[in-house]
Design a protein around this motif. Structure first.
Motif, PDB file in Angstrom:
ATOM      1  N   GLU A  65      57.435  65.130  28.035  1.00 56.26           N
ATOM      2  CA  GLU A  65      58.087  63.831  28.222  1.00 56.26           C
ATOM      3  C   GLU A  65      58.284  63.485  29.688  1.00 56.26           C
ATOM      4  O   GLU A  65      58.153  62.332  30.088  1.00 56.26           O
ATOM      5  CB  GLU A  65      59.437  63.812  27.506  1.00 56.26           C
ATOM      6  N   ASP A  66      58.595  64.489  30.502  1.00 53.37           N
ATOM      7  CA  ASP A  66      58.910  64.253  31.919  1.00 53.37           C
ATOM      8  C   ASP A  66      57.788  64.651  32.868  1.00 53.37           C
ATOM      9  O   ASP A  66      58.012  64.856  34.051  1.00 53.37           O
ATOM     10  CB  ASP A  66      60.200  64.974  32.284  1.00 53.37           C
ATOM     11  N   GLY A  67      56.559  64.791  32.390  1.00 57.51           N
ATOM     12  CA  GLY A  67      55.426  65.140  33.249  1.00 57.51           C
ATOM     13  C   GLY A  67      54.562  66.203  32.608  1.00 57.51           C
ATOM     14  O   GLY A  67      54.397  66.243  31.393  1.00 57.51           O
ATOM     15  N   TRP A  68      54.015  67.090  33.432  1.00 55.35           N
ATOM     16  CA  TRP A  68      53.124  68.155  32.979  1.00 55.35           C
ATOM     17  C   TRP A  68      53.771  69.505  33.246  1.00 55.35           C
ATOM     18  O   TRP A  68      54.474  69.675  34.239  1.00 55.35           O
ATOM     19  CB  TRP A  68      51.787  68.054  33.705  1.00 55.35           C
ATOM     20  N   ALA A  69      53.534  70.474  32.357  1.00 53.87           N
ATOM     21  CA  ALA A  69      54.144  71.790  32.493  1.00 53.87           C
ATOM     22  C   ALA A  69      53.136  72.894  32.187  1.00 53.87           C
ATOM     23  O   ALA A  69      52.326  72.773  31.273  1.00 53.87           O
ATOM     24  CB  ALA A  69      55.331  71.908  31.549  1.00 53.87           C
ATOM     25  N   LEU A  70      53.216  73.965  32.975  1.00 56.40           N
ATOM     26  CA  LEU A  70      52.417  75.165  32.743  1.00 56.40           C
ATOM     27  C   LEU A  70      53.347  76.190  32.110  1.00 56.40           C
ATOM     28  O   LEU A  70      54.361  76.570  32.698  1.00 56.40           O
ATOM     29  CB  LEU A  70      51.857  75.716  34.055  1.00 56.40           C
ATOM     30  N   THR A  71      52.999  76.631  30.903  1.00 57.10           N
ATOM     31  CA  THR A  71      53.846  77.561  30.165  1.00 57.10           C
ATOM     32  C   THR A  71      53.031  78.775  29.738  1.00 57.10           C
ATOM     33  O   THR A  71      51.933  78.635  29.198  1.00 57.10           O
ATOM     34  CB  THR A  71      54.427  76.878  28.905  1.00 57.10           C
ATOM     35  N   GLY A  72      53.580  79.948  29.990  1.00 60.58           N
ATOM     36  CA  GLY A  72      52.930  81.188  29.567  1.00 60.58           C
ATOM     37  C   GLY A  72      53.067  81.375  28.069  1.00 60.58           C
ATOM     38  O   GLY A  72      54.041  80.915  27.459  1.00 60.58           O
ATOM     39  N   GLN A  73      52.093  82.040  27.472  1.00 59.68           N
ATOM     40  CA  GLN A  73      52.093  82.277  26.034  1.00 59.68           C
ATOM     41  C   GLN A  73      53.366  83.020  25.634  1.00 59.68           C
ATOM     42  O   GLN A  73      53.708  84.050  26.205  1.00 59.68           O
ATOM     43  CB  GLN A  73      50.866  83.086  25.640  1.00 59.68           C
ATOM     44  N   GLY A  74      54.102  82.465  24.680  1.00 60.98           N
ATOM     45  CA  GLY A  74      55.327  83.065  24.199  1.00 60.98           C
ATOM     46  C   GLY A  74      56.562  82.754  25.021  1.00 60.98           C
ATOM     47  O   GLY A  74      57.662  83.144  24.659  1.00 60.98           O
ATOM     48  N   ALA A  75      56.396  82.046  26.136  1.00 62.03           N
ATOM     49  CA  ALA A  75      57.532  81.727  27.008  1.00 62.03           C
ATOM     50  C   ALA A  75      58.255  80.466  26.531  1.00 62.03           C
ATOM     51  O   ALA A  75      57.641  79.569  25.953  1.00 62.03           O
ATOM     52  CB  ALA A  75      57.059  81.527  28.441  1.00 62.03           C
ATOM     53  N   GLN A  76      59.549  80.419  26.757  1.00 59.29           N
ATOM     54  CA  GLN A  76      60.349  79.254  26.399  1.00 59.29           C
ATOM     55  C   GLN A  76      60.404  78.235  27.543  1.00 59.29           C
ATOM     56  O   GLN A  76      60.455  77.041  27.308  1.00 59.29           O
ATOM     57  CB  GLN A  76      61.778  79.681  26.049  1.00 59.29           C
ATOM     58  N   ARG A  77      60.400  78.736  28.770  1.00 60.84           N
ATOM     59  CA  ARG A  77      60.489  77.849  29.936  1.00 60.84           C
ATOM     60  C   ARG A  77      59.147  77.751  30.646  1.00 60.84           C
ATOM     61  O   ARG A  77      58.349  78.682  30.645  1.00 60.84           O
ATOM     62  CB  ARG A  77      61.530  78.379  30.926  1.00 60.84           C
ATOM     63  N   ALA A  78      58.944  76.624  31.284  1.00 59.71           N
ATOM     64  CA  ALA A  78      57.707  76.393  32.036  1.00 59.71           C
ATOM     65  C   ALA A  78      57.704  77.207  33.327  1.00 59.71           C
ATOM     66  O   ALA A  78      58.742  77.359  33.978  1.00 59.71           O
ATOM     67  CB  ALA A  78      57.561  74.920  32.352  1.00 59.71           C
ATOM     68  N   SER A  79      56.536  77.707  33.691  1.00 63.87           N
ATOM     69  CA  SER A  79      56.367  78.415  34.957  1.00 63.87           C
ATOM     70  C   SER A  79      56.347  77.440  36.118  1.00 63.87           C
ATOM     71  O   SER A  79      56.757  77.765  37.226  1.00 63.87           O
ATOM     72  CB  SER A  79      55.068  79.220  34.954  1.00 63.87           C
ATOM     73  N   LEU A  80      55.837  76.230  35.860  1.00 69.46           N
ATOM     74  CA  LEU A  80      55.853  75.171  36.867  1.00 69.46           C
ATOM     75  C   LEU A  80      55.792  73.820  36.182  1.00 69.46           C
ATOM     76  O   LEU A  80      55.366  73.713  35.047  1.00 69.46           O
ATOM     77  CB  LEU A  80      54.720  75.327  37.887  1.00 69.46           C
ATOM     78  N   LYS A  81      56.246  72.792  36.914  1.00 71.70           N
ATOM     79  CA  LYS A  81      56.223  71.419  36.412  1.00 71.70           C
ATOM     80  C   LYS A  81      55.693  70.503  37.506  1.00 71.70           C
ATOM     81  O   LYS A  81      55.829  70.789  38.684  1.00 71.70           O
ATOM     82  CB  LYS A  81      57.627  70.954  36.018  1.00 71.70           C
ATOM     83  N   ALA A  82      55.116  69.367  37.090  1.00 71.91           N
ATOM     84  CA  ALA A  82      54.609  68.368  38.030  1.00 71.91           C
ATOM     85  C   ALA A  82      54.632  67.000  37.356  1.00 71.91           C
ATOM     86  O   ALA A  82      54.612  66.902  36.133  1.00 71.91           O
ATOM     87  CB  ALA A  82      53.194  68.720  38.472  1.00 71.91           C
TER      88      ALA A  82
END
Length: 74
Positions: free
Chosen positions: A10-27
């Motif tokens: 909703e707020d942009g793009w996110a890189l998320t690791g498999q099984g992770a709840q939080r994004a590693s980075l956002k843009a």
């Protein structure tokens, strides 16, 4: 090899690791997210699936490039 997904949120793009709840980075934009992903993966080994806005996979990239399986396209 760890797998990451670059997806539209909703707020942009996110890189998320498999099984992770939080994004590693956002843009804010996809181009910015891809650029940040390249820097983030500079010292890691893994696979990044880049998704289109509709959720379908656009492409998959292997980091470090030398770890790319020879049998894959591209």
């Amino acid at each position: 090899m760890k797998r990451y997904d670059l997806t539209k949120k909703e707020d942009g793009w996110a890189l998320t690791g498999q099984g992770a709840q939080r994004a590693s980075l956002k843009a804010d934009t996809k181009a910015e997210a891809i650029h940040k992903t390249q820097a983030f993966m500079a010292d890691k080994v893994g696979s990044v699936r880049i998704h289109k806005e509709n959720g379908r996979i656009q492409e998959e990239r292997t980091y470090q490039r030398k770890n790319d399986p020879r049998s894959s396209k591209g």
